[in-house]
Design a protein around this motif. Structure first.
Motif, short mmCIF file in Angstrom:
data_model
loop_
_atom_site.label_atom_id
_atom_site.label_comp_id
_atom_site.label_asym_id
_atom_site.label_seq_id
_atom_site.Cartn_x
_atom_site.Cartn_y
_atom_site.Cartn_z
N ILE A 74 0.88 -1.19 0.00
CA ILE A 74 0.00 0.00 0.00
C ILE A 74 0.91 1.23 0.00
O ILE A 74 1.82 1.32 0.82
CB ILE A 74 -1.00 -0.02 1.19
N VAL A 76 1.23 5.61 -1.01
CA VAL A 76 0.70 6.92 -1.40
C VAL A 76 1.89 7.77 -1.87
O VAL A 76 2.94 7.79 -1.19
CB VAL A 76 -0.02 7.61 -0.20
N GLY A 84 -4.99 11.64 4.53
CA GLY A 84 -6.09 10.69 4.71
C GLY A 84 -6.25 9.66 3.61
O GLY A 84 -7.18 8.86 3.64
N GLY A 86 -4.20 7.12 2.82
CA GLY A 86 -3.88 5.77 3.31
C GLY A 86 -5.09 5.18 4.04
O GLY A 86 -5.45 4.03 3.81
N LYS A 87 -5.71 6.00 4.87
CA LYS A 87 -6.90 5.56 5.61
C LYS A 87 -8.02 5.18 4.62
O LYS A 87 -8.69 4.16 4.77
CB LYS A 87 -7.36 6.72 6.50
N LYS A 115 4.33 4.22 12.64
CA LYS A 115 3.28 5.00 11.96
C LYS A 115 2.31 4.06 11.24
O LYS A 115 1.09 4.19 11.36
CB LYS A 115 3.92 5.96 10.96
N GLN A 116 2.86 3.09 10.50
CA GLN A 116 2.01 2.16 9.76
C GLN A 116 1.18 1.30 10.72
O GLN A 116 -0.02 1.11 10.51
CB GLN A 116 2.88 1.25 8.87
N LYS A 122 -5.82 1.59 13.92
CA LYS A 122 -6.97 2.51 13.90
C LYS A 122 -8.00 2.09 12.86
O LYS A 122 -9.18 2.39 12.99
CB LYS A 122 -6.51 3.93 13.59
#
Ligand code: ACO
Length: 161
Positions: A74, A76, A84, A86-87, A115-116, A122
């Motif tokens: 994944i 970006v 946002g 990635g979310k 971070k990942q 989340k």
């Protein structure tokens, strides 16, 4: 390229067709080498997010078995990170996995990729397994990030309702 004024909700991901080029430039943001990417990418479904004709983000879904599918990559575009996307891609991947009948979505990252890991937690992923020495066994050279050699991969999993 700036992403500040683009509303992500108005964008849709698109599945690449087999005759389209693999977006290595993006995928290399999330994996070390083309050789490593080639181990999964030809058997994956690749989804891209485009803005003004440019690919700004991508993820790859790889079937593990009939019930489980894994996000193997994944990424970006660096200029678009932190807005946002990635979310959004994690949400989009969950929908794609559900549409294709899977019960679980998995994702793996280095144990020190804080971070990942926070992003995935989340988004509803929980600890599932540890692939011991993954980054030592699968890459020709040591991978150092922020002064720490990558060693183990953490696999997280999310049930798809
Ligand atoms: N430092 C700390 N936290 C950050 C940062 C940062 N630089 N950027 C974003 N975040 C946090 C955000 O605060 C947000 O949390 P919040 O919702 O509580 O505010 C959360 O991370 C998600 O932020 P997004 O903006 O959605 O993340 P982004 O669009 O940057 O995408 C991604 C995240 C995919 C990790 C992107 O940064 C990237 O492509 N990085 C390089 C490649 C990579 O590491 N890919 C993952 C490897 S693992 C794998 O591929 C299976």
């Amino acid at each position: 390229m700036s992403f500040k004024n683009i509303q992500i909700k108005l964008l849709n991901t698109r599945k690449l067709t087999p005759d389209e080029q693999i977006p290595y430039e993006l995928l290399l943001l999330a994996d070390e080498t083309i050789e490593a990417i080639n181990k999964y990418i030809t058997k994956s479904s690749i989804y891209v997010l485009e803005s003004e004709g440019k690919q700004i983000a991508a993820y790859a879904l790889f079937e593990l078995n009939k019930t489980e599918v894994e996000i193997k990559n994944i990424a970006v575009h660096t200029a678009c990170q932190g807005y946002g996307i990635g979310k959004f891609l994690l949400h989009d991947a969950t929908i794609k996995a559900a549409e294709n009948g899977y019960r679980f979505l998995l994702i793996g990252t280095a144990e020190n990729a804080i971070k990942q890991l926070n992003l995935y937690r989340k988004a509803g992923f929980n600890f599932h397994a540890l692939k011991k020495d993954f980054y030592i066994k699968n890459y020709p050279h040591p991978i150092i990030e922020e002064g720490i050699q990558l060693r183990n991969m953490v696999i997280l999993r999310k049930a798809i309702i």
